[in-house]
Write a protein that holds these residues in place. Structure first.
Motif, mmCIF file in Angstrom:
data_model
loop_
_atom_site.group_PDB
_atom_site.id
_atom_site.type_symbol
_atom_site.label_atom_id
_atom_site.label_comp_id
_atom_site.label_asym_id
_atom_site.label_seq_id
_atom_site.Cartn_x
_atom_site.Cartn_y
_atom_site.Cartn_z
ATOM 1 N N TYR A 243 18.971 13.584 15.250
ATOM 2 C CA TYR A 243 17.646 13.731 15.284
ATOM 3 C C TYR A 243 17.067 12.443 15.632
ATOM 4 C CZ TYR A 243 13.325 15.598 13.004
ATOM 5 O OH TYR A 243 12.071 15.993 12.711
ATOM 6 N N SER A 244 17.291 11.317 15.234
ATOM 7 C CA SER A 244 16.677 10.376 15.731
ATOM 8 C C SER A 244 16.894 9.865 17.038
ATOM 9 C CB SER A 244 17.060 8.878 14.897
ATOM 10 O OG SER A 244 17.001 8.975 13.576
ATOM 11 N N GLY A 247 15.374 13.502 19.518
ATOM 12 C CA GLY A 247 14.232 13.811 19.470
ATOM 13 C C GLY A 247 14.222 15.334 19.514
ATOM 14 N N THR B 104 14.523 10.257 5.369
ATOM 15 C CA THR B 104 14.627 10.339 6.803
ATOM 16 C C THR B 104 15.992 11.277 6.956
ATOM 17 O OG1 THR B 104 15.913 8.154 6.635
ATOM 18 C CG2 THR B 104 13.789 8.105 7.345
ATOM 19 N N ASN B 107 13.979 14.611 6.765
ATOM 20 C CA ASN B 107 12.732 14.331 7.440
ATOM 21 C C ASN B 107 11.267 14.920 6.914
ATOM 22 O OD1 ASN B 107 14.307 13.199 9.708
ATOM 23 N ND2 ASN B 107 15.122 15.092 10.187
ATOM 24 N N ASP B 128 11.270 4.807 10.767
ATOM 25 C CA ASP B 128 11.738 5.514 12.462
ATOM 26 C C ASP B 128 11.620 6.908 12.579
ATOM 27 O OD1 ASP B 128 13.075 5.387 14.708
ATOM 28 O OD2 ASP B 128 14.903 5.724 13.913
ATOM 29 N N ARG B 129 10.373 7.426 11.887
ATOM 30 C CA ARG B 129 10.051 8.869 11.949
ATOM 31 C C ARG B 129 8.423 8.735 12.321
ATOM 32 N NH1 ARG B 129 14.667 9.201 12.140
ATOM 33 N NH2 ARG B 129 16.103 10.591 11.036
ATOM 34 N N PRO B 217 10.803 13.209 15.091
ATOM 35 C CA PRO B 217 11.360 11.899 15.898
ATOM 36 C C PRO B 217 10.242 11.050 16.256
ATOM 37 C CG PRO B 217 12.522 13.691 16.281
ATOM 38 C CD PRO B 217 11.450 14.207 15.739
ATOM 39 N N THR B 290 11.432 10.341 22.900
ATOM 40 C CA THR B 290 12.182 9.506 22.077
ATOM 41 C C THR B 290 12.935 8.412 22.874
ATOM 42 O OG1 THR B 290 12.569 11.454 20.892
ATOM 43 C CG2 THR B 290 13.948 9.695 20.438
#
Lengths: 470, 470
Positions: A243-244, A247, B104, B107, B128-129, B217, B290
């Motif tokens: 997910y990070s 994206g 996270t 999310n 980080d989101r 993201p 991302t």
């Protein structure tokens, strides 16, 4: 039958081509596709346009005749099957199947409720756009039913539920009045968003007759990895990494246990074990993008490489061709059919806060062992959405009718554990007849009261799909 | 005042720290930030938790005291300003500003209604989101108000309205009962989706006290192009090309006319003309991703190269650095402020089916010319969503109070033309007091009737934000 005068009036209003009353012709409309539910009806009505739907409903309301709207009949909860009242009218939208417009400037599609989802997906694709709602029954389910049940499927992790794709809809209310909400506007902050009530209402508030949907850019570049994981906990960590890193490209994140794969390898044709070793569980990840296939593949390879290095999966196979993409998906898609071939079983379409899945899985397994250690769980689903199909098959040696005789007790255990984690007893299949009792047991009393109030507001005579949901 | 007993009871229940009755202390709470609306109230209540909100509402309902919920007071339609009844209670959520969780793995973010949007955005970023709701007032508006008005902003073309980001919410209904819908589930098909009624209801059904939001993201890689176009028609073609080619990366597609740019160059500090020539209109496009900054830039350059070649824009400048990204955005973001500096004007936050924008612009210009050829239109907005801020400034030489004296006639012309194209009289600002009359005039009678029914169901005593929306 409510009154001997109703049918003649209905026939007079809509004609014998639209209204079927012959018992033999009606019979196929009285059960669900799995053959679990069966009901009765005095007529099947198959209108050709919104006006005919309106005339049908107005008469039904006048004579207090129950109406059961029906789409592609692919639901799993008996929501489109009439109950046993002989007075029911089954209202099928199958003839209202015109695509009214596909607009590649506004990126919208307007379609009648009876359109088959797969046809809409293909029409969007042909116009260089994508309708991302995708599910196993897409070549028989109808878009009206998809919205009436707020369908989910394999791409929810990226695109959300059916609800998220709806810009507007047209519906007929129980008194025959037409709700003209077929707008394609992206933004319209003028009062309460009434269409949201109809979406997911399972035919209890009115009949959706046409829909306006968002279209998305096509994502023809696809890269898939099948990864073996030792536990749901590891699947969770892998999900977080993907997910990070990836994206918006993350289009699917599916999960299935080792026993599911074994079942597929036993029952399905043309499938192969993906790894030399057997593993406790697997995740299937799809990345998809509009452009840059090479970038997509290298992103997936790099991310999975890091996952292997960090110990977030046991093994992994990245697709190198479209046929490999399809072969990997087949392992996931054949699970339901393989389970059917294996025999009767209990389906539980549940959702959980995603971070609770590992502890749910553990505690649930313990509870099942206590109940009957020989029950065979086949757990798979849309892990990235917290959605599990927590299906349970007959213990080896148990009588063939185990699911019928033990179903209630087992399901009660499953749903009780789901509620302990703040989950939902129905993630994407809805309530219908199947989960009505549990719905009433678990739903917050305030929410239930509001729902009943809304039902009374829109359907004061109570003719819409009685015995379902509320 | 309804009854002399109410205030003592309220003070007893919540204490003087929460309940302010001093006229001087109340004064700042009685007008909107633009100073257009002004009302009256007997008290300002600033609860510290949901329970205090509940106790306040229960008392207000009991004594039939009107309640005006208030977030950051950044609305443009007077929706959070009390009317002139001295009995009003202004209920401010500003003290309920805790972020309850940032998760996270799932999310998700759970935050109290009084949290400033910008703070939530930064908290997501730090984890980080991304919380993609972004609008001009983000450092003063509150998330509860954002949801109560279903806020829009610059990233709607990619992420949708505020509604789309909501997984669950907690709210207090007018009788003081708490709606416990603060779920973080991605999928929950169990009955009517009641939270959708509260979203966008402008405080007329209850008070949102906490929200559960989706986090996305992060998209730190950004590439921006400012393109000059000869017409809205050309902007439309450019939009279509970018949508097909860039897919999910398309994060913003903004539009402004030449006169808007002139106004910014006149009034704003530290801005420069982007091109040597003046052009009829401009679009500002942002792609964001991302990962893969190089890929993003080359995709944008290639696409804009093709657009220039195909004659879909007159000129274009692609950002080569973050400071250029910011400089380009500044030209768009300064428009509102520059228009304010220029003097009183009429704002129209409208939306249209995007393909109708060119013909709307043409016809509207003709109608305005007929009305008064000296009216100065400044048209800009979120073109990719079909959302225009169709603002009109005083004709040169007209009296200073032109907007007041001519506003109604001019606005009627604009909204009439909007409705001819199936547009909306409020795209993202809502109805409040400002557009209530037009809302009642233009809304479909069936929809109005259903809204009134829902209002009665949730707020039978009619205490919630009277004089707004319905």
């Amino acid at each position: 039958m409510q009154d001997s005068g109703f049918l003649p009036r209905l026939l007079e209003a809509l004609g014998p081509d639209v209204v079927t009353t012959d018992a033999q012709a009606i019979a196929p409309w009285l059960s669900d596709w799995r053959g679990i539910y069966r009901g009765d009806a005095q007529a099947v009505v198959r209108p050709r346009n919104t006006d005919e739907v309106a005339r049908c409903l107005a008469l039904c309301q006048q004579w207090r005749v129950p109406v059961v709207p029906r789409g592609g009949n692919t639901g799993l909860c008996g929501g489109a099957t009439p109950d046993d009242r002989p007075a029911n009218v089954v209202l099928s939208l199958d003839r209202m199947n015109a695509i009214r417009s596909v607009d590649t400037i506004a990126n919208t599609m307007v379609a009648e409720a009876g359109c088959i989802l797969g046809n809409l997906r293909r029409a969007a694709h042909d116009a260089d756009r994508q309708l991302p709602l995708s599910l196993a029954a897409e070549d028989s389910c109808q878009i009206g039913g998809n919205l009436a049940t707020n369908a989910g499927g394999v791409n929810v992790v990226r695109y959300g539920m059916a609800r998220e794709l709806v810009l507007g809809l047209e519906a007929v209310l129980p008194d025959g009045e037409v709700f003209h909400g077929l707008r394609t506007l992206r933004k319209d902050n003028t009062g309460y968003d009434l269409k949201q009530l109809l979406i997911g209402s399972e035919g209890t508030l009115g009949v959706i007759t046409a829909v306006a949907l968002r279209l998305l850019p096509r994502t023809d570049q696809r890269a898939v990895v099948l990864a073996a994981v030792e536990s749901p906990q590891q699947a969770l960590q892998l999900f977080s990494l993907l997910y990070s890193r990836c994206g918006a490209r993350l289009q699917a994140f599916e999960f299935f246990t080792g026993p599911c794969l074994d079942l597929v390898l036993t029952h399905a044709e043309g499938v192969q074990a993906p790894f030399a070793d057997r593993h406790p569980a697997y995740v299937l990840v799809e990345l998809a993008d509009t452009t840059d296939e090479a970038g997509l593949n290298s992103l997936l390879e790099a991310t999975i490489g890091d996952a292997l290095e960090q110990g977030l999966c046991l093994d992994a196979a990245v697709s190198a061709s479209l046929s490999q993409v399809e072969a990997m998906w087949k392992l996931r898609e054949e699970i339901s059919e393989a389970q059917r071939a294996d025999g009767p079983h209990l389906k539980h379409d549940i959702s959980l806060p995603i971070e609770s899945i590992p502890v749910f899985m553990e505690r649930m397994a313990a509870r099942l062992r206590q109940l009957d250690a020989a029950i065979r769980p086949f757990v798979f689903g849309h892990f990235g959405d917290g959605n599990l199909h927590y299906n349970l098959s007959r213990p080896a040696g148990a009588p063939q009718d185990w699911a019928t005789t033990h179903g209630e007790a087992v399901t009660a255990e499953v749903l009780d554990e789901v509620m302990r984690h703040g989950g939902s007893i129905s993630a994407e299949h809805g309530i219908g007849q199947l989960k009505r009792e549990y719905f009433h047991r678990y739903k917050d009393p305030l929410e239930l009261r509001l729902m009943v109030g809304i039902k009374r507001l829109l359907d004061p005579a109570g003719i819409m799909n009685p015995g379902k949901l509320l």
